[in-house]
Design an enzyme around this catalytic site. Structure first.
Site, PDB file in Angstrom:
ATOM      1  N   HIS A   1      -3.468  -5.784   1.005  1.00  0.00           N
ATOM      2  CA  HIS A   1      -2.808  -5.992   2.304  1.00  0.00           C
ATOM      3  C   HIS A   1      -2.748  -7.477   2.685  1.00  0.00           C
ATOM      4  O   HIS A   1      -3.657  -7.964   3.373  1.00  0.00           O
ATOM      5  CB  HIS A   1      -3.585  -5.256   3.392  1.00  0.00           C
TER       6      HIS A   1
ATOM      7  N   GLU B   1      -0.981  -8.850   4.925  1.00  0.00           N
ATOM      8  CA  GLU B   1      -0.829  -8.998   6.387  1.00  0.00           C
ATOM      9  C   GLU B   1      -2.184  -8.985   7.105  1.00  0.00           C
ATOM     10  O   GLU B   1      -2.288  -9.438   8.241  1.00  0.00           O
ATOM     11  CB  GLU B   1       0.107  -7.903   6.944  1.00  0.00           C
TER      12      GLU B   1
ATOM     13  N   CYS C   1       0.838  -1.202   0.000  1.00  0.00           N
ATOM     14  CA  CYS C   1       0.000   0.000   0.000  1.00  0.00           C
ATOM     15  C   CYS C   1       0.878   1.260   0.000  1.00  0.00           C
ATOM     16  O   CYS C   1       1.560   1.536  -0.978  1.00  0.00           O
ATOM     17  CB  CYS C   1      -0.970  -0.073   1.187  1.00  0.00           C
TER      18      CYS C   1
END
Lengths: 79, 225
Positions: free
Chosen positions: B202, B204, B85
């Site tokens: 994302h 994660e 990002c």
């Protein structure tokens, strides 16, 4: 010495903000508006008396940080 | 594997990635942007967030911070770099990845789970995924509209450097499955040496079934592979 730097998106890069502003102005009744592109404006003061050197410094600032040369053009003017 | 997460003022996904890395058995360290020495790392992560409040351009100021010179050196020496990002935006501002991320085409901040397709699974970041596997991954950005010049786009295609593309649940890659206007639905790209990955989604956030899913886990296990 004082300079202004105007940063604009390159011709081929889509400017969605400019487009929305243009559409809004059209909606507000301004009919003869042909095109509108949004940009950025900087005022920069340089501690330098030599014009060529001062312009060189401002140019360096533009290339290194102020402008993304992939999508933006810029113009430096002495003010 | 040793990892370092670079933290900038305004980073807000640094803890999330640290939790994910720890879960995947990485020996992780957090590194403040003003540091001038990087701990020995096999992986450096530039996390998501709004470094320096997105002043000037997203990632522009962070791209000039003190630690970045060390990140560039490590990248050139072959260290794995992952920019997620805002981290992707920073990578383009440093020049480690070509191109740039423009404002989303619809001018809105987009925060939603989207589908992405694994286009290249023969990389150190994606070898645990199947080719054309569809992942459900969260995106949360205002400037995710990837743009680059035609010659670089050609290079991306020829060298197989496009790793992820936005698609729909059936895997169709078209305008309706493109959330932000990215060129060719690009969601993530590699550099020519394939040791640097920049991606807007994302991974994660997708490492725990309880809060989302596990679709991001294989990105980290690919690195460990």
């Amino acid at each position: 010495m004082k300079f202004s730097v105007t940063v604009t998106l390159k011709k081929d890069v889509l400017d969605p903000q400019g487009k929305v502003i243009k559409n809004t102005l059209n909606d507000m009744g301004i009919k003869n508006l042909n095109n509108l592109r949004q940009g950025k404006y900087f005022e920069i003061e340089v501690n330098e008396t030599n014009l060529t050197l001062a312009e060189k410094t401002v140019n360096e600032m533009c290339k290194k940080l102020l402008v993304n040369l992939i999508i933006e053009d810029y113009k430096i003017n002495k003010i | 594997m040793r990892s370092s997460v670079i933290v900038f003022p305004g980073s807000n996904c640094d803890r999330d990635i640290a939790v994910a890395l720890k879960k995947m058995q990485f020996k992780n360290q957090m590194v403040w942007h003003k540091e001038t020495v990087l701990p020995k790392s096999d992986l450096i992560v530039l996390p998501g967030g709004f470094s320096y409040g997105d002043y000037l351009r997203s990632g522009a100021i962070a791209g000039k911070s003190l630690i970045i010179e060390e990140v560039i050196k490590a990248a050139k020496a072959g260290c794995f770099i992952l920019g997620i990002c805002n981290g992707f935006q920073i990578l383009t501002e440093t020049g480690l990845l070509k191109g740039t991320l423009l404002r989303n085409k619809n001018l809105r901040f987009i925060n939603k789970d989207v589908q992405i397709k694994v286009i290249n699974n023969k990389t150190n970041f994606s070898n645990k995924y199947k080719k054309d596997q569809i992942l459900k991954i969260n995106i949360a950005h205002n400037e995710g509209n990837y743009f680059t010049d035609p010659s670089h786009l050609e290079e991306l295609r020829k060298e197989n450097l496009i790793i992820f593309k936005y698609c729909d649940v059936k895997g169709n890659i078209d305008e309706s499955s493109n959330p932000n206007g990215s060129l060719e639905n690009i969601a993530g790209i590699l550099n020519s040496n394939k040791n640097i990955l920049g991606m807007m989604p994302h991974p994660e956030r997708m490492t725990d079934e309880m809060i989302s899913n596990n679709d991001g886990i294989n990105l980290f296990s690919s690195l460990l592979n």
